[in-house]
Design a protein around this motif. Structure first.
Motif, PDB file in Angstrom:
ATOM      1  N   GLN A 123     -10.160   6.746  11.734  1.00 10.90           N
ATOM      2  CA  GLN A 123     -10.082   6.297  10.348  1.00 10.90           C
ATOM      3  C   GLN A 123      -8.676   6.485   9.774  1.00 10.90           C
ATOM      4  O   GLN A 123      -8.194   5.635   9.019  1.00 10.90           O
ATOM      5  CB  GLN A 123     -11.110   7.023   9.480  1.00 10.90           C
ATOM      6  CG  GLN A 123     -12.541   6.634   9.775  1.00 10.90           C
ATOM      7  CD  GLN A 123     -12.799   5.157   9.498  1.00 10.90           C
ATOM      8  OE1 GLN A 123     -12.285   4.590   8.540  1.00 10.90           O
ATOM      9  NE2 GLN A 123     -13.589   4.535  10.347  1.00 10.90           N
ATOM     10  N   THR A 124      -8.016   7.577  10.149  1.00  5.80           N
ATOM     11  CA  THR A 124      -6.640   7.794   9.709  1.00  5.80           C
ATOM     12  C   THR A 124      -5.736   6.702  10.265  1.00  5.80           C
ATOM     13  O   THR A 124      -4.893   6.141   9.550  1.00  5.80           O
ATOM     14  CB  THR A 124      -6.146   9.180  10.149  1.00  5.80           C
ATOM     15  OG1 THR A 124      -7.018  10.175   9.614  1.00  5.80           O
ATOM     16  CG2 THR A 124      -4.732   9.439   9.683  1.00  5.80           C
ATOM     17  N   ARG A 125      -5.906   6.395  11.542  1.00  6.46           N
ATOM     18  CA  ARG A 125      -5.111   5.315  12.152  1.00  6.46           C
ATOM     19  C   ARG A 125      -5.354   3.998  11.433  1.00  6.46           C
ATOM     20  O   ARG A 125      -4.407   3.263  11.127  1.00  6.46           O
ATOM     21  CB  ARG A 125      -5.472   5.171  13.633  1.00  6.46           C
ATOM     22  CG  ARG A 125      -4.648   4.083  14.321  1.00  6.46           C
ATOM     23  CD  ARG A 125      -5.335   3.458  15.470  1.00  6.46           C
ATOM     24  NE  ARG A 125      -6.589   2.833  15.030  1.00  6.46           N
ATOM     25  CZ  ARG A 125      -7.431   2.237  15.848  1.00  6.46           C
ATOM     26  NH1 ARG A 125      -7.202   2.210  17.135  1.00  6.46           N
ATOM     27  NH2 ARG A 125      -8.527   1.681  15.388  1.00  6.46           N
ATOM     28  N   ASN A 126      -6.611   3.697  11.136  1.00  9.37           N
ATOM     29  CA  ASN A 126      -6.936   2.443  10.455  1.00  9.37           C
ATOM     30  C   ASN A 126      -6.293   2.372   9.074  1.00  9.37           C
ATOM     31  O   ASN A 126      -5.775   1.314   8.672  1.00  9.37           O
ATOM     32  CB  ASN A 126      -8.450   2.277  10.340  1.00  9.37           C
ATOM     33  CG  ASN A 126      -9.102   2.025  11.686  1.00  9.37           C
ATOM     34  OD1 ASN A 126      -8.440   1.692  12.667  1.00  9.37           O
ATOM     35  ND2 ASN A 126     -10.413   2.214  11.747  1.00  9.37           N
ATOM     36  N   LYS A 127      -6.318   3.488   8.339  1.00 11.56           N
ATOM     37  CA  LYS A 127      -5.718   3.503   7.002  1.00 11.56           C
ATOM     38  C   LYS A 127      -4.201   3.333   7.081  1.00 11.56           C
ATOM     39  O   LYS A 127      -3.605   2.634   6.253  1.00 11.56           O
ATOM     40  CB  LYS A 127      -6.054   4.809   6.272  1.00 11.56           C
ATOM     41  CG  LYS A 127      -7.505   4.944   5.906  1.00 11.56           C
ATOM     42  CD  LYS A 127      -7.894   3.954   4.846  1.00 11.56           C
ATOM     43  CE  LYS A 127      -9.346   4.168   4.447  1.00 11.56           C
ATOM     44  NZ  LYS A 127      -9.770   3.232   3.424  1.00 11.56           N
ATOM     45  N   VAL A 128      -3.564   3.963   8.064  1.00  9.74           N
ATOM     46  CA  VAL A 128      -2.112   3.821   8.218  1.00  9.74           C
ATOM     47  C   VAL A 128      -1.762   2.376   8.566  1.00  9.74           C
ATOM     48  O   VAL A 128      -0.821   1.802   8.005  1.00  9.74           O
ATOM     49  CB  VAL A 128      -1.576   4.805   9.285  1.00  9.74           C
ATOM     50  CG1 VAL A 128      -0.143   4.478   9.667  1.00  9.74           C
ATOM     51  CG2 VAL A 128      -1.683   6.233   8.784  1.00  9.74           C
ATOM     52  N   LEU A 129      -2.497   1.765   9.469  1.00 13.53           N
ATOM     53  CA  LEU A 129      -2.241   0.367   9.826  1.00 13.53           C
ATOM     54  C   LEU A 129      -2.474  -0.570   8.648  1.00 13.53           C
ATOM     55  O   LEU A 129      -1.717  -1.523   8.439  1.00 13.53           O
ATOM     56  CB  LEU A 129      -3.105  -0.055  11.014  1.00 13.53           C
ATOM     57  CG  LEU A 129      -2.690   0.523  12.365  1.00 13.53           C
ATOM     58  CD1 LEU A 129      -3.697   0.133  13.436  1.00 13.53           C
ATOM     59  CD2 LEU A 129      -1.307   0.045  12.743  1.00 13.53           C
ATOM     60  N   GLN A 130      -3.519  -0.304   7.869  1.00 16.17           N
ATOM     61  CA  GLN A 130      -3.798  -1.121   6.690  1.00 16.17           C
ATOM     62  C   GLN A 130      -2.668  -0.993   5.664  1.00 16.17           C
ATOM     63  O   GLN A 130      -2.220  -1.996   5.092  1.00 16.17           O
ATOM     64  CB  GLN A 130      -5.133  -0.746   6.054  1.00 16.17           C
ATOM     65  CG  GLN A 130      -5.514  -1.612   4.866  1.00 16.17           C
ATOM     66  CD  GLN A 130      -5.693  -3.069   5.246  1.00 16.17           C
ATOM     67  OE1 GLN A 130      -6.280  -3.377   6.270  1.00 16.17           O
ATOM     68  NE2 GLN A 130      -5.187  -3.963   4.417  1.00 16.17           N
ATOM     69  N   ASN A 153       0.302  -2.962   6.958  1.00 22.77           N
ATOM     70  CA  ASN A 153       0.085  -4.407   6.775  1.00 22.77           C
ATOM     71  C   ASN A 153       0.237  -4.805   5.306  1.00 22.77           C
ATOM     72  O   ASN A 153       0.805  -5.862   5.001  1.00 22.77           O
ATOM     73  CB  ASN A 153      -1.279  -4.819   7.302  1.00 22.77           C
ATOM     74  CG  ASN A 153      -1.323  -4.836   8.814  1.00 22.77           C
ATOM     75  OD1 ASN A 153      -0.315  -5.050   9.476  1.00 22.77           O
ATOM     76  ND2 ASN A 153      -2.496  -4.616   9.379  1.00 22.77           N
ATOM     77  N   ASP A 154      -0.265  -3.973   4.390  1.00 22.70           N
ATOM     78  CA  ASP A 154      -0.126  -4.264   2.966  1.00 22.70           C
ATOM     79  C   ASP A 154       1.336  -4.296   2.559  1.00 22.70           C
ATOM     80  O   ASP A 154       1.766  -5.160   1.792  1.00 22.70           O
ATOM     81  CB  ASP A 154      -0.888  -3.237   2.132  1.00 22.70           C
ATOM     82  CG  ASP A 154      -2.394  -3.380   2.255  1.00 22.70           C
ATOM     83  OD1 ASP A 154      -2.856  -4.433   2.751  1.00 22.70           O
ATOM     84  OD2 ASP A 154      -3.099  -2.440   1.840  1.00 22.70           O
ATOM     85  N   ILE A 155       2.121  -3.335   3.053  1.00 22.36           N
ATOM     86  CA  ILE A 155       3.539  -3.292   2.718  1.00 22.36           C
ATOM     87  C   ILE A 155       4.268  -4.496   3.300  1.00 22.36           C
ATOM     88  O   ILE A 155       5.116  -5.110   2.644  1.00 22.36           O
ATOM     89  CB  ILE A 155       4.174  -1.966   3.211  1.00 22.36           C
ATOM     90  CG1 ILE A 155       3.635  -0.823   2.362  1.00 22.36           C
ATOM     91  CG2 ILE A 155       5.692  -2.018   3.150  1.00 22.36           C
ATOM     92  CD1 ILE A 155       3.981   0.555   2.884  1.00 22.36           C
ATOM     93  N   MET A 156       3.953  -4.863   4.531  1.00 23.18           N
ATOM     94  CA  MET A 156       4.623  -5.985   5.183  1.00 23.18           C
ATOM     95  C   MET A 156       4.275  -7.319   4.505  1.00 23.18           C
ATOM     96  O   MET A 156       5.062  -8.260   4.553  1.00 23.18           O
ATOM     97  CB  MET A 156       4.270  -6.046   6.669  1.00 23.18           C
ATOM     98  CG  MET A 156       4.816  -4.864   7.464  1.00 23.18           C
ATOM     99  SD  MET A 156       6.590  -4.611   7.248  1.00 23.18           S
ATOM    100  CE  MET A 156       7.237  -6.032   8.068  1.00 23.18           C
TER     101      MET A 156
END
Length: 106
Positions: A89-96, A99-102
């Motif tokens: 879940q931590t990995r998913n939140k970091v990736l999200q 992606n939001d920043i990009m």
């Protein structure tokens, strides 16, 4: 007879403690527990250790080791599962967040 209090204390000892972030936690890229990379590394290490412990308990239970109970094995397996879920879940939140920043307009 198995001391359930000691068994729960052993399971809880494998859980990461402390504050990962928060107000005043950022100090040159590091919080009270170190950098974000260090915290994630510790989470992965704890998850791996919990999984190895659960596997060991399961194998010892199958071999009818009198020092390992079913309850102890189930607690270890659930702890390992929860720790792995937290890492994912931590990995998913970091990736999200990445992606939001990009995807932000410049």
């Amino acid at each position: 007879m198995i001391d359930k209090t000691a068994m729960i204390a052993n399971v809880m000892a494998t859980q990461p403690t402390g504050n990962v972030g928060g107000a005043g936690a950022v100090n040159k890229g590091q919080g009270p527990e170190g950098s974000f990379t260090d915290v994630i590394g510790k989470m992965l290490e704890n998850s791996s250790k919990a999984s190895a412990t659960a596997d060991d308990f399961a194998q010892r239970l199958q071999m009818n080791d009198p020092k390992v109970s079913l309850e102890q094995t189930v607690l270890a397996m659930n702890s390992a599962s929860l720790q792995f879920t937290a890492v994912v879940q931590t990995r998913n939140k970091v990736l999200q967040a990445y992606n939001d920043i990009m995807n932000m307009p410049v």
